[in-house]
Structure formats: C-alpha cells, structure tokens
Design an enzyme around this catalytic site. Structure first.
Site, mmCIF file in Angstrom:
data_model
loop_
_atom_site.group_PDB
_atom_site.id
_atom_site.type_symbol
_atom_site.label_atom_id
_atom_site.label_comp_id
_atom_site.label_asym_id
_atom_site.label_seq_id
_atom_site.Cartn_x
_atom_site.Cartn_y
_atom_site.Cartn_z
ATOM 1 N N GLU A 1 0.858 -1.129 -0.183
ATOM 2 C CA GLU A 1 -0.043 0.090 -0.055
ATOM 3 C C GLU A 1 1.120 1.154 0.087
ATOM 4 O O GLU A 1 2.213 1.256 0.289
ATOM 5 C CB GLU A 1 -1.028 0.033 1.112
ATOM 6 C CG GLU A 1 -0.238 0.071 2.556
ATOM 7 C CD GLU A 1 0.282 -1.070 3.004
ATOM 8 O OE1 GLU A 1 1.287 -0.907 3.693
ATOM 9 O OE2 GLU A 1 -0.143 -2.347 2.628
ATOM 10 N N ASP A 2 0.221 2.442 -0.260
ATOM 11 C CA ASP A 2 1.018 3.745 -0.642
ATOM 12 C C ASP A 2 1.495 4.034 0.950
ATOM 13 O O ASP A 2 0.856 3.465 1.980
ATOM 14 C CB ASP A 2 0.233 4.616 -1.231
ATOM 15 C CG ASP A 2 -0.002 4.468 -2.685
ATOM 16 O OD1 ASP A 2 0.942 3.591 -3.212
ATOM 17 O OD2 ASP A 2 -0.727 5.003 -3.177
ATOM 18 N N VAL A 3 2.400 4.870 0.942
ATOM 19 C CA VAL A 3 2.914 5.304 2.572
ATOM 20 C C VAL A 3 1.529 6.115 3.272
ATOM 21 O O VAL A 3 1.682 5.923 4.548
ATOM 22 C CB VAL A 3 4.016 6.131 2.206
ATOM 23 C CG1 VAL A 3 3.576 7.540 1.332
ATOM 24 C CG2 VAL A 3 4.716 6.673 3.578
#
Length: 549
Positions: free
Chosen positions: A370-372
């Site tokens: 997942e993105d940060v």
C-alpha cells in the site's frame, strides 16, 4: 566377541575363496596400505552394521579373522591408499561431541535431540583412486565369482556413501542429533588434507572426461538445431516469410562452452572409459600415498533462513512499507544516503523478530503493498519475514506471539497470527498480489455540490471495466502500459455537499487514487467523470483482501 555375528560375514566371504587366491588378493591390498573399512569394500562387504563399528573393534575383529591367512596384516588409518584417511575422519567415535561443541560456540538455545541436515562433499579424486585400485587388482575368475564383476567394471560410489552414512550414524548414536532433510540447522562437513598432491594426481583423468563431456554437449546441440530447423520448415509456407538465419544454415544455438565444472555424469563417464595408458604413465595403477598423510574433518554450521509469516495492519499514514532512502548529492552508496521517513512497516516488524532470533539481517516479502499514506486495516496484509543467519534456536510460537503483542503496544503496526512458515507459504505470497480482490474506503472531495441522490450514480448494478494507463506519479519507475481492471462494487455515504465516503471493491492492482480523480484523463471511467465534476481523494484505507473466487 559381542560382534561375532557381524564378523561371521567376513568368515563366510573368505571361506568362499581358495586360500592361495585369497592370500594373493589380500597381500596386494595390504602392501598398498589400506584402512579396515576400505578393505571391507574390496571384499565386497558393505553391510552398514560392520562399517558402523568403532574403528578399534572393527580392526581387531578383522585381524582375528584374517591374520591366520595373512600374518603381517596391518591397517593404515590416516594414510589409506584408497580414502586418504576419509573413513577414519568420518568414523571417529566422538564426532557428535565435536559437532556439539561447534554448535554451542555458534548458537544459543541448543536443545536435544536437535534436528539437523548435513552437507558433505568428497573430492572426485578419491573416487578415481578407489577405481584405480580396482583396475590394478588381479582379475581372477575365482575372485569374480565371489566378489562380482562390478568390483572391476562399475563405479558404485562406495566411499562417499559409506563415509556419509558413517557421519550420520555417529551423530545419531547418542541421541544428541536427528538428521532430517528440512532441518533449520545445517552442518557442513569438509575434508581437510595435509597434502593435496595425491588429489592432483588424477587431474589428467578429469581433463579427459571434461573434454569428452564437452564433445557430447556439442553433438547434442547440433542435433537439437537440426530438429528445430526441420520443425520450422514444416510449418512455414513458401509465401509467408523470407528465409531466416536458421534456413540459411546459421546455427540456431550458441556453441556450448567447454565444461569447466565437475559432475557425477563426468565422473561416471571417466570411469566407464578410463584412459589406462595415461593412468599408468602417471603412476595411478595403483595410486600411492606417503606415510605421514593426515586428514581431518572440518565442521562448520549455519542456520537456514527462518521464515515468519502472518498478516500486518498498518495504522500510520507516515509509514512506507519498506525503508525509503534518498542518496545525498554526489553519494554513491548507502552510507551517503538518508532515510526519508523515520521508520517503515518492515523496520517495525524487524524490531520484533530480529532481536528475538539474534538474526544478522532480514528480507521482507508481502502480498502486494500500500502507499505510504494509506492505512492497512481489516484482517491485514499477508507477509513473510525471512530472517538470515539466526543464532537462537529455541524460539517458540508463544515467543512469536509475545513479540507481536509488544510491537502492537507501540501503535504503528500490528501483527496477526505470527507463525513459522514453510517454503510453500512463502511462494504463495506472490500469487496473492494478483489473485485477490481488495476493498477500500476513501474520503472523496468534489468540486460541485452533491446530494445523496446524485451520489447514487456511483452505485453499480454490474462490474465496471476500467482502463488505466500507468499513473503519472509512478511513471518514473514503471513502464508505460495500459491495464484493464475491474471495480466490482461501490457504495457511498454522504457527509456534506462536497465530501462523501466511498467504499469500493476492485481487482488486484487497481490504482484507486487515479480511479477517483482520473489522472488527467489517463484512467477511464473515473469517479469525477461519473459525477460530472472534479473529484479528488483525501484519505484512503485498505479494509480487506479477498481471495478471488
């Protein structure tokens, strides 16, 4: 003697031969200088129970049976012309104590019986010596009838098989160790020779065998090229395409390089077609060895990578999955870089397990990422942590659970169901990247005011096919491509005219942020387009990962 039943095998074998023939045969072996176990092999006595006897008991038993036939019989333990002391080194009675001391100096938490797997290599030169001795022995019909034709014409690998089994027996005899193929601890056994000249004496045989193997590979490549060319000619028609390089006679395959390695195939080939004249010129019929030869068995150990699997939840929007490091201007290595974020999911999980196992390092694997700024909620994302060169061996499932509970108290990452994993679980992780549906919850802003009724346009009666070009934000590290994804369902919760919550289920790999704002028209259809206004995403959470049906 308590081992009379075993030595009766020797009596039975020797009584089958004429005393004169047996005396000549034993005299040749005795003159060469041979250890008790190699002597058993050349008498075609391969019963493991005999070879497993302590060396002094085995030697005394053979002397009792054979001295009446050959009074000057003696054994050369460390300077055996055949094994060069390998049998003695592998059969030493205190081998399990040596291994125990090595383990205690390397690991903590050693318990017994300890499962181990072993790695044992034997120089090919020893196999050539074994065969060189066989070729130099008198081939008398009476001997062939008792010992078998294979004593002179085949290679059975007695030396490696028996010496390896000796190691296993010595390790297991006092219940300290249990040798199993998939054990976490691997013991490496290597022979250390005081003088390698006797090993180099068979280089000429190796070179000859490698040359023959190279010629064999070249002929096989030529046959394969001809077969491929014929198959190609069958499928093409005269009007389809111009003659290719294959049709013009150019080679289909690159010419194989010379064989620079040594394999069991080469060994067998060399022994099936031994260059006898070369062997005689190099004093290899029979081979010789000096009296002050010494062979030791070097023991080293390592821990195979430990795999810890589970599912993680990430609760921070400032936490990348793996460390982000940015190189300094003019920097060339990691020492010249600095971390963009204070920590990462991997580093948080490392904090729980690396000290627990006293590991040297780790490798992190997960089913997607997942993105940060995206939280990972629900049941969590499957991951596998590969711990390298662990020093602690007695970690239990309860220890894993305690470490995970301690990490959860810090509030950034939670580990669900931590457990020891197998290679099969590790391999299935990557399948999860493409074979799962994903559920998300997003907070969305729209430029035009919305009502609950207008948001109903996002409700789906059937899956929505979405075409996505590689997003601009990742274009610098991913190739330009068009991806076909599916949005299976969408549900909205009205907050106020410009904000709402969007819950959606998509196929794996869907860029949800781009599906909301359209990415300057690179994702179609998109939420903004469906609502007829600009739309942007403010927050995004992964709420569940669902296996494809």
């Amino acid at each position: 003697m308590i081992h009379d039943s075993l030595f009766s095998l020797v009596t039975h074998r020797t009584s089958s031969l004429d005393n004169h023939v047996l005396l000549d045969y034993l005299s040749i072996l005795n003159k060469m200088g041979m250890c008790s176990r190699c002597l058993l092999c050349f008498l075609n006595l391969r019963d493991q129970a005999l070879h497993f006897l302590p060396t002094h008991i085995l030697e005394q038993g053979l002397l009792d049976k054979l001295v009446p036939i050959l009074p000057d019989l003696k054994f050369s333990r460390e300077s055996c012309v055949c094994c060069l002391g390998t049998m003695h080194a592998c059969g030493q009675d205190n081998l399990d104590s040596i291994v125990q001391d090595q383990l205690l100096s390397t690991f903590t938490g050693v318990t017994h019986p300890l499962p181990i797997n072993i790695s044992y290599s034997l120089p090919p030169a020893l196999c050539f010596r074994e065969f060189g001795i066989a070729l130099s022995l008198p081939k008398v019909e009476a001997l062939i009838g008792v010992l078998g034709e294979g004593q002179w014409t085949s290679f059975d690998g007695d030396l490696k098989t028996i010496s390896r089994n000796l190691i296993i027996h010595r390790l297991e005899q006092n219940k300290l160790f249990q040798v199993v193929a998939d054990a976490r601890v691997r013991m490496n056994f290597a022979l250390d020779f005081s003088d390698t000249s006797a090993l180099h004496s068979c280089d000429f045989i190796v070179s000859n065998a490698q040359k023959q193997q190279t010629e064999h590979l070249q002929k096989r490549a030529e046959r394969q090229a001809k077969w491929k060319q014929k198959e190609k000619e069958k499928t093409k028609t005269s009007s389809e395409q111009p003659p290719s390089s294959e049709a013009s006679g150019a080679p289909l395959l690159k010419e194989p390089k010379s064989v620079a390695f040594f394999t069991n195939t080469i060994l067998r080939q060399a022994l099936q077609n031994p260059p006898l004249e070369l062997m005689r010129r190099n004093d290899f019929l029979p081979p010789t060895v000096h009296d002050n030869w010494a062979t030791t068995l070097k023991v080293t150990s390592l821990c195979e990578p430990v795999l810890i699997a589970g599912e993680y939840n990430k609760f921070s929007r400032l936490l990348p999955q793996t460390p982000w490091r940015v190189a300094a201007v003019g920097g060339e290595d990691d020492e010249d870089s600095h971390a963009t974020f204070e920590s990462s999911t991997q580093e948080e999980i490392d904090k729980a397990f690396i000290p627990l196992f006293q590991a040297e390092s780790s490798l992190f694997h997960s089913a997607g990422r997942e993105d940060v700024d995206v939280r990972m909620l629900g049941n969590g994302r499957p991951f596998c942590l590969e711990l390298v060169n662990c020093k602690r061996l007695d970690v239990t499932d309860s220890d894993l659970a305690s470490a995970a509970a301690q990490l959860e108290m810090e509030g950034l990452v939670k580990i669900n169901n931590p457990h020891f994993a197998t290679q099969a679980i590790f391999m299935s992780l990557k399948e999860g990247e493409t074979h799962k549906r994903k559920e998300y919850t997003a907070v969305v802003w729209t430029s035009a005011p919305q009502t609950p009724e207008s948001l109903s346009r996002l409700s789906l009666t059937e899956p929505l096919q979405v075409s996505q070009l590689t997003p601009i934000r990742v274009l610098h590290r991913r190739s330009l491509d068009s991806r076909q994804k599916v949005v299976y369902s969408m549900h909205t919760t009205f907050i106020n005219p410009h904000y709402f919550v969007l819950a959606l289920q998509t196929s794996a790999g869907t860029y949800v942020k781009e599906f909301v704002h359209g990415d300057l028209g690179r994702t179609n259809p998109n939420v903004g387009g469906l609502l007829g206004c600009e739309a942007d995403i403010l927050q995004l959470d992964v709420t569940d990962l669902i296996p494809e049906k």
